[in-house]
Design a protein around this motif. Structure first.
Motif, PDB file in Angstrom:
ATOM      1  N   LYS A  27      14.135  12.281  -0.155  1.00 57.94           N
ATOM      2  CA  LYS A  27      14.004  13.434  -0.285  1.00 57.94           C
ATOM      3  C   LYS A  27      14.951  13.892  -1.439  1.00 57.94           C
ATOM      4  O   LYS A  27      16.231  13.719  -1.537  1.00 57.94           O
ATOM      5  CB  LYS A  27      14.356  14.562   0.705  1.00 57.94           C
ATOM      6  N   GLY A  28      14.414  14.513  -2.775  1.00 52.99           N
ATOM      7  CA  GLY A  28      14.852  14.511  -3.735  1.00 52.99           C
ATOM      8  C   GLY A  28      15.457  13.260  -4.539  1.00 52.99           C
ATOM      9  O   GLY A  28      15.927  13.242  -5.756  1.00 52.99           O
ATOM     10  N   ARG A  29      15.007  12.357  -4.175  1.00 49.33           N
ATOM     11  CA  ARG A  29      15.434  10.942  -4.758  1.00 49.33           C
ATOM     12  C   ARG A  29      14.323   9.782  -4.938  1.00 49.33           C
ATOM     13  O   ARG A  29      14.569   8.475  -5.074  1.00 49.33           O
ATOM     14  CB  ARG A  29      16.538  10.075  -3.976  1.00 49.33           C
ATOM     15  N   TRP A  30      13.100  10.276  -4.954  1.00 52.53           N
ATOM     16  CA  TRP A  30      11.941   9.502  -5.145  1.00 52.53           C
ATOM     17  C   TRP A  30      11.832   8.602  -6.391  1.00 52.53           C
ATOM     18  O   TRP A  30      11.288   7.570  -6.228  1.00 52.53           O
ATOM     19  CB  TRP A  30      10.777  10.332  -5.131  1.00 52.53           C
ATOM     20  N   GLY A  35      12.182   3.369  -9.043  1.00 52.82           N
ATOM     21  CA  GLY A  35      13.050   2.967 -10.122  1.00 52.82           C
ATOM     22  C   GLY A  35      12.666   3.386 -11.626  1.00 52.82           C
ATOM     23  O   GLY A  35      12.878   2.844 -12.792  1.00 52.82           O
ATOM     24  N   ASN A  36      12.308   4.705 -11.647  1.00 50.68           N
ATOM     25  CA  ASN A  36      12.032   5.218 -13.103  1.00 50.68           C
ATOM     26  C   ASN A  36      11.905   6.839 -12.714  1.00 50.68           C
ATOM     27  O   ASN A  36      11.844   7.440 -11.684  1.00 50.68           O
ATOM     28  CB  ASN A  36      10.535   4.805 -13.505  1.00 50.68           C
ATOM     29  N   ALA A  56      -3.828   5.404  -9.329  1.00 47.26           N
ATOM     30  CA  ALA A  56      -2.694   4.597  -9.566  1.00 47.26           C
ATOM     31  C   ALA A  56      -2.999   3.609 -10.505  1.00 47.26           C
ATOM     32  O   ALA A  56      -2.117   3.195 -11.394  1.00 47.26           O
ATOM     33  CB  ALA A  56      -1.947   3.979  -8.187  1.00 47.26           C
ATOM     34  N   LYS A  57      -4.093   3.083 -10.696  1.00 45.24           N
ATOM     35  CA  LYS A  57      -4.520   2.064 -11.578  1.00 45.24           C
ATOM     36  C   LYS A  57      -4.651   2.573 -12.920  1.00 45.24           C
ATOM     37  O   LYS A  57      -4.393   2.071 -14.032  1.00 45.24           O
ATOM     38  CB  LYS A  57      -5.829   1.417 -11.046  1.00 45.24           C
ATOM     39  N   ARG A  58      -5.249   3.792 -12.969  1.00 46.42           N
ATOM     40  CA  ARG A  58      -5.787   4.218 -14.279  1.00 46.42           C
ATOM     41  C   ARG A  58      -4.341   4.940 -14.900  1.00 46.42           C
ATOM     42  O   ARG A  58      -4.276   4.842 -16.114  1.00 46.42           O
ATOM     43  CB  ARG A  58      -6.563   5.540 -14.097  1.00 46.42           C
ATOM     44  N   GLU A  59      -3.557   5.465 -14.052  1.00 44.68           N
ATOM     45  CA  GLU A  59      -2.341   6.233 -14.493  1.00 44.68           C
ATOM     46  C   GLU A  59      -1.105   5.124 -14.270  1.00 44.68           C
ATOM     47  O   GLU A  59      -0.228   5.636 -13.309  1.00 44.68           O
ATOM     48  CB  GLU A  59      -2.138   7.571 -14.406  1.00 44.68           C
ATOM     49  N   ARG A  60      -0.436   4.336 -15.026  1.00 46.24           N
ATOM     50  CA  ARG A  60       0.318   3.400 -14.534  1.00 46.24           C
ATOM     51  C   ARG A  60       1.781   3.817 -14.914  1.00 46.24           C
ATOM     52  O   ARG A  60       2.847   3.632 -14.172  1.00 46.24           O
ATOM     53  CB  ARG A  60       0.445   2.065 -15.308  1.00 46.24           C
ATOM     54  N   ASN A  61       1.932   4.935 -15.618  1.00 46.54           N
ATOM     55  CA  ASN A  61       3.017   5.840 -15.990  1.00 46.54           C
ATOM     56  C   ASN A  61       3.354   7.191 -15.176  1.00 46.54           C
ATOM     57  O   ASN A  61       3.880   7.979 -15.487  1.00 46.54           O
ATOM     58  CB  ASN A  61       3.017   6.214 -17.290  1.00 46.54           C
ATOM     59  N   VAL A  62       2.494   7.053 -13.972  1.00 44.06           N
ATOM     60  CA  VAL A  62       2.858   8.234 -12.963  1.00 44.06           C
ATOM     61  C   VAL A  62       2.840   7.420 -11.594  1.00 44.06           C
ATOM     62  O   VAL A  62       2.394   6.498 -11.381  1.00 44.06           O
ATOM     63  CB  VAL A  62       1.512   9.134 -12.785  1.00 44.06           C
ATOM     64  N   ASP A  85       0.658  -2.827  -8.379  1.00 40.46           N
ATOM     65  CA  ASP A  85       0.666  -1.443  -7.855  1.00 40.46           C
ATOM     66  C   ASP A  85       2.116  -0.892  -7.437  1.00 40.46           C
ATOM     67  O   ASP A  85       2.405  -0.546  -6.465  1.00 40.46           O
ATOM     68  CB  ASP A  85      -0.369  -1.256  -6.527  1.00 40.46           C
ATOM     69  N   THR A  86       2.792  -0.884  -8.551  1.00 42.93           N
ATOM     70  CA  THR A  86       4.461  -0.907  -8.377  1.00 42.93           C
ATOM     71  C   THR A  86       4.382   0.749  -8.473  1.00 42.93           C
ATOM     72  O   THR A  86       5.642   1.343  -7.895  1.00 42.93           O
ATOM     73  CB  THR A  86       5.210  -1.319  -9.428  1.00 42.93           C
ATOM     74  N   ASN A  87       3.479   1.596  -8.908  1.00 35.50           N
ATOM     75  CA  ASN A  87       3.697   3.185  -8.886  1.00 35.50           C
ATOM     76  C   ASN A  87       3.091   3.700  -7.679  1.00 35.50           C
ATOM     77  O   ASN A  87       2.358   4.786  -7.759  1.00 35.50           O
ATOM     78  CB  ASN A  87       3.110   3.459 -10.305  1.00 35.50           C
ATOM     79  N   LEU A  88       2.632   2.988  -6.527  1.00 33.74           N
ATOM     80  CA  LEU A  88       2.073   3.501  -5.442  1.00 33.74           C
ATOM     81  C   LEU A  88       2.722   3.215  -4.044  1.00 33.74           C
ATOM     82  O   LEU A  88       3.147   1.963  -3.868  1.00 33.74           O
ATOM     83  CB  LEU A  88       0.507   2.792  -5.292  1.00 33.74           C
TER      84      LEU A  88
END
Ligand code: SAM
Length: 214
Positions: A27-30, A35-36, A56-62, A85-88
């Motif tokens: 919580k508050g530290r996602w 790591g970004n 997540a595939k389309r928007e790697r910066n989210v 899939d590091t952003n998911l």
């Protein structure tokens, strides 16, 4: 959508590297989990995860988190994930406790797709578009953050509009259509969910609203 008794699904979820086991601790530290400091978007009731995996595939910066109540459903979302899939991430939990897991201003968007309608009036507060849930989302959404809701269920959509109106002090309706698939502007970049594909193929118009947190 409840696939009953998939043996070992709880255990498989507990061991899976894409699931978060103690979301309260983040919580508050996602940003530390990912790591970004990229924006954080949540899908509540993600089912088998087709929508959020594609986003997540389309928007790697989210960064994306899918939340699903049932292990027997979530287990399917965990299939075919790979090292890109590091952003998911996924959480198995009831979204009723979402404010225990995300801090104020932490999410920049919430997706609600083809939510369970809970047709009995006495269950209205369980609907993910109810005022009770809108209040919870208010606790975690940034100013100007968005809630995007799609459904083919016209009764649920009318209910959702009434609830949004009830909460108008906190949310502004920025888009509203009862026929998304015939609205070229709103269809731009649309990602189909499993239910959306199924119900639109049956000829059901798809409704969508977008609320902005004030
Ligand atoms: N969003 C997917 C789609 O559009 O294909 C699945 C839609 S399915 C009808 C609704 C999903 O929301 C189910 O998998 C259900 O278990 C989940 N769900 C319902 N209430 C929930 C809650 N309070 N917290 C988390 N998941 C929930």
């Amino acid at each position: 959508m409840r696939l009953r008794n998939i043996r070992g699904s709880r255990e498989a979820i507990a061991e899976n590297e894409y699931t978060v086991k103690s979301p309260e601790s983040l919580k508050g530290r996602w940003n530390e989990c990912f790591g970004n400091d990229a924006p954080l978007r949540l899908e509540i009731g993600c089912g088998k995860g087709r929508f959020i995996k594609e986003l997540a595939k389309r928007e790697r910066n989210v960064n994306f988190v899918g939340i699903e109540k049932y292990s027997s459903v979530l287990i399917r979302a965990l299939e075919k994930l790979d090292e890109e899939d590091t952003n998911l991430r996924f959480i198995r939990m009831d979204a009723e406790v979402i404010c225990d897991c995300f801090g104020e201003n932490e999410a920049d968007r919430i997706y609600l797709n083809f939510s369970d309608p809970w047709p009995k009036e006495k269950h209205a507060k369980r609907r993910l578009e109810s005022r009770q849930f809108l209040e919870r989302y208010r606790g975690i959404l940034k100013k100007d953050g968005l809630i995007e809701f799609k459904t083919d269920n016209t009764g649920l959509f009318e209910f959702a509009l009434e609830e949004a109106e009830f909460m108008k002090e906190y949310y502004e309706m920025v888009e509203c259509t009862r026929d998304l698939h015939n609205d070229a502007r709103l269809m731009e970049g649309n990602v189909m969910t499993e239910y959306e594909e199924r119900f639109s193929a049956m000829g059901n118009p798809i409704c969508k609203y977008i609320l902005r947190r004030l």
